[in-house]
Design a protein around this motif. Sequence first.
Motif, mmCIF file in Angstrom:
data_model
loop_
_atom_site.group_PDB
_atom_site.id
_atom_site.type_symbol
_atom_site.label_atom_id
_atom_site.label_comp_id
_atom_site.label_asym_id
_atom_site.label_seq_id
_atom_site.Cartn_x
_atom_site.Cartn_y
_atom_site.Cartn_z
ATOM 1 N N LYS A 43 6.748 -5.339 2.701
ATOM 2 C CA LYS A 43 7.828 -4.417 1.588
ATOM 3 C C LYS A 43 7.618 -3.036 2.016
ATOM 4 O O LYS A 43 6.702 -2.500 2.202
ATOM 5 C CB LYS A 43 7.721 -4.882 0.389
ATOM 6 C CG LYS A 43 7.905 -6.300 0.212
ATOM 7 C CD LYS A 43 7.695 -6.638 -1.290
ATOM 8 C CE LYS A 43 7.724 -7.904 -1.590
ATOM 9 N NZ LYS A 43 7.134 -8.343 -3.359
ATOM 10 N N ASN A 44 8.973 -2.342 2.164
ATOM 11 C CA ASN A 44 9.176 -0.988 2.102
ATOM 12 C C ASN A 44 8.221 -0.142 1.241
ATOM 13 O O ASN A 44 7.968 -0.606 0.067
ATOM 14 C CB ASN A 44 10.420 -0.237 2.283
ATOM 15 C CG ASN A 44 11.256 -0.851 3.455
ATOM 16 O OD1 ASN A 44 10.648 -1.005 4.598
ATOM 17 N ND2 ASN A 44 12.501 -1.106 3.218
ATOM 18 N N ILE A 45 7.645 1.147 1.566
ATOM 19 C CA ILE A 45 7.206 1.760 0.770
ATOM 20 C C ILE A 45 7.730 3.243 1.188
ATOM 21 O O ILE A 45 8.053 3.533 2.091
ATOM 22 C CB ILE A 45 5.561 1.935 0.809
ATOM 23 C CG1 ILE A 45 4.997 2.539 1.953
ATOM 24 C CG2 ILE A 45 4.833 0.564 0.432
ATOM 25 C CD1 ILE A 45 3.543 3.059 2.052
ATOM 26 N N VAL A 46 7.613 4.020 0.019
ATOM 27 C CA VAL A 46 7.976 5.355 0.169
ATOM 28 C C VAL A 46 7.162 6.550 0.673
ATOM 29 O O VAL A 46 6.022 6.370 -0.144
ATOM 30 C CB VAL A 46 8.803 6.037 -1.259
ATOM 31 C CG1 VAL A 46 9.109 7.467 -1.070
ATOM 32 C CG2 VAL A 46 9.856 4.908 -1.457
ATOM 33 N N GLY A 47 7.340 7.421 1.731
ATOM 34 C CA GLY A 47 6.297 7.906 1.921
ATOM 35 C C GLY A 47 7.059 9.274 2.207
ATOM 36 O O GLY A 47 8.268 9.556 2.032
ATOM 37 N N THR A 75 2.837 -0.106 4.113
ATOM 38 C CA THR A 75 3.594 -1.303 3.403
ATOM 39 C C THR A 75 3.148 -1.921 2.601
ATOM 40 O O THR A 75 1.846 -1.745 1.921
ATOM 41 C CB THR A 75 3.669 -2.242 4.671
ATOM 42 O OG1 THR A 75 4.652 -3.184 4.640
ATOM 43 C CG2 THR A 75 2.237 -2.858 4.769
ATOM 44 N N LYS A 76 3.676 -2.973 1.715
ATOM 45 C CA LYS A 76 3.011 -3.742 0.486
ATOM 46 C C LYS A 76 3.296 -5.043 1.128
ATOM 47 O O LYS A 76 4.264 -5.551 1.441
ATOM 48 C CB LYS A 76 3.832 -3.363 -0.720
ATOM 49 C CG LYS A 76 3.434 -2.081 -1.323
ATOM 50 C CD LYS A 76 4.472 -1.969 -2.596
ATOM 51 C CE LYS A 76 4.152 -0.701 -3.459
ATOM 52 N NZ LYS A 76 5.140 -0.653 -4.671
ATOM 53 N N GLU A 77 2.335 -6.019 0.722
ATOM 54 C CA GLU A 77 2.065 -7.203 1.179
ATOM 55 C C GLU A 77 1.514 -8.158 -0.077
ATOM 56 O O GLU A 77 0.659 -7.517 -0.894
ATOM 57 C CB GLU A 77 1.317 -7.391 2.399
ATOM 58 C CG GLU A 77 2.095 -6.486 3.653
ATOM 59 C CD GLU A 77 1.387 -6.858 4.831
ATOM 60 O OE1 GLU A 77 1.578 -7.790 5.593
ATOM 61 O OE2 GLU A 77 0.542 -5.923 4.936
ATOM 62 N N GLU A 78 1.694 -9.185 0.098
ATOM 63 C CA GLU A 78 0.830 -10.265 -0.856
ATOM 64 C C GLU A 78 0.358 -11.404 -0.064
ATOM 65 O O GLU A 78 1.044 -12.020 0.789
ATOM 66 C CB GLU A 78 2.011 -10.857 -1.667
ATOM 67 C CG GLU A 78 1.144 -11.608 -2.868
ATOM 68 C CD GLU A 78 2.311 -11.877 -3.961
ATOM 69 O OE1 GLU A 78 1.880 -13.210 -4.588
ATOM 70 O OE2 GLU A 78 2.957 -11.070 -4.405
ATOM 71 N N TYR A 79 -0.727 -11.430 -0.154
ATOM 72 C CA TYR A 79 -1.759 -12.538 0.740
ATOM 73 C C TYR A 79 -2.488 -13.584 -0.398
ATOM 74 O O TYR A 79 -3.311 -12.976 -1.169
ATOM 75 C CB TYR A 79 -2.769 -12.121 1.515
ATOM 76 C CG TYR A 79 -2.418 -11.323 2.701
ATOM 77 C CD1 TYR A 79 -1.925 -11.810 3.724
ATOM 78 C CD2 TYR A 79 -2.396 -9.808 2.548
ATOM 79 C CE1 TYR A 79 -1.426 -11.096 4.818
ATOM 80 C CE2 TYR A 79 -1.797 -8.964 3.700
ATOM 81 C CZ TYR A 79 -1.436 -9.674 4.913
ATOM 82 O OH TYR A 79 -0.992 -9.082 5.723
ATOM 83 N N TYR A 80 -2.197 -14.835 -0.458
ATOM 84 C CA TYR A 80 -2.510 -15.453 -1.307
ATOM 85 C C TYR A 80 -2.553 -15.178 -2.879
ATOM 86 O O TYR A 80 -3.503 -15.326 -3.587
ATOM 87 C CB TYR A 80 -3.710 -16.150 -0.804
ATOM 88 C CG TYR A 80 -3.838 -16.454 0.557
ATOM 89 C CD1 TYR A 80 -3.417 -17.893 0.766
ATOM 90 C CD2 TYR A 80 -4.138 -15.941 1.392
ATOM 91 C CE1 TYR A 80 -3.233 -18.218 2.053
ATOM 92 C CE2 TYR A 80 -4.271 -16.334 2.855
ATOM 93 C CZ TYR A 80 -3.589 -17.558 3.302
ATOM 94 O OH TYR A 80 -3.673 -17.907 4.469
ATOM 95 N N GLY A 81 -1.577 -14.617 -3.292
ATOM 96 C CA GLY A 81 -1.557 -13.987 -4.518
ATOM 97 C C GLY A 81 -1.968 -12.743 -4.842
ATOM 98 O O GLY A 81 -2.115 -12.113 -6.077
ATOM 99 N N ILE A 82 -2.755 -12.003 -3.850
ATOM 100 C CA ILE A 82 -3.180 -10.963 -4.044
ATOM 101 C C ILE A 82 -2.279 -9.852 -3.306
ATOM 102 O O ILE A 82 -2.019 -9.726 -2.181
ATOM 103 C CB ILE A 82 -4.724 -10.803 -3.156
ATOM 104 C CG1 ILE A 82 -5.647 -11.729 -3.878
ATOM 105 C CG2 ILE A 82 -5.170 -9.525 -3.191
ATOM 106 C CD1 ILE A 82 -6.985 -11.959 -3.120
ATOM 107 N N GLU A 83 -1.957 -8.866 -4.279
ATOM 108 C CA GLU A 83 -1.111 -7.845 -3.612
ATOM 109 C C GLU A 83 -1.824 -6.777 -2.993
ATOM 110 O O GLU A 83 -2.897 -6.004 -3.458
ATOM 111 C CB GLU A 83 -0.344 -7.157 -4.702
ATOM 112 C CG GLU A 83 0.666 -6.123 -4.105
ATOM 113 C CD GLU A 83 2.117 -5.776 -5.252
ATOM 114 O OE1 GLU A 83 1.847 -4.740 -5.348
ATOM 115 O OE2 GLU A 83 2.537 -6.711 -5.818
#
Length: 192
Positions: A43-47, A75-83
């Motif tokens: 997901k997009n992040i602001v920089g 970026t922001k991501e989610e892996y197996y419920g961990i953000e």
Amino acid sequence: MKKYLTIVLMVLMMGIAKGQGVKFGVKGGLNLMSVSGAQTKGKNIVGFHLGGLVAVKLFEQFRLQPELLYSTKGTKEEYYGIEMKTDLSYLDLPIMVRYFVVKGFSIDAGPQLSYLLAAKGTSNSEYVVFENNLKKMDYGVNLGTGMDLENGLLFQLRYYFGLADITKADTYYNMDPKAHNNGLQVSMGYKF
């Protein structure tokens, strides 16, 4: 290939030699970036980005505009419920060719090289440095538009298409994700 490169450089130098003008400037703005690839849908992040530019008038409607920018991406991501949030800091070198359709309004395109300065991630309030998992060099293409006002102010909007795989194989969660930086830049600047 060398023959064509020589011809292009000669044409560029002729445009500069005509004394058409060189202007220096500063610019800064917001980045809306993400890292995406086959196994990564970030997901997009602001920089932000901040730096300098040189505007070289080649011909009546063409400008060459190399820039040197400090730029934050990620970026922001989610892996197996961990953000997880990834913050990347780069030194960007875009070299834009600007075609002025009408006075003050341009269509811009050009390559960009980027050098990774720092990489860190946070997940569940844990801080992780993972520069060793990423390649130092990134490259891609910028496409955009700009508006240059007579008082020296400039406004630009561009999209960066990352072409390089920024990950090192088998070091990023033991898989080969083939991830790329992509995103939108909105800038404001001033030419002296």
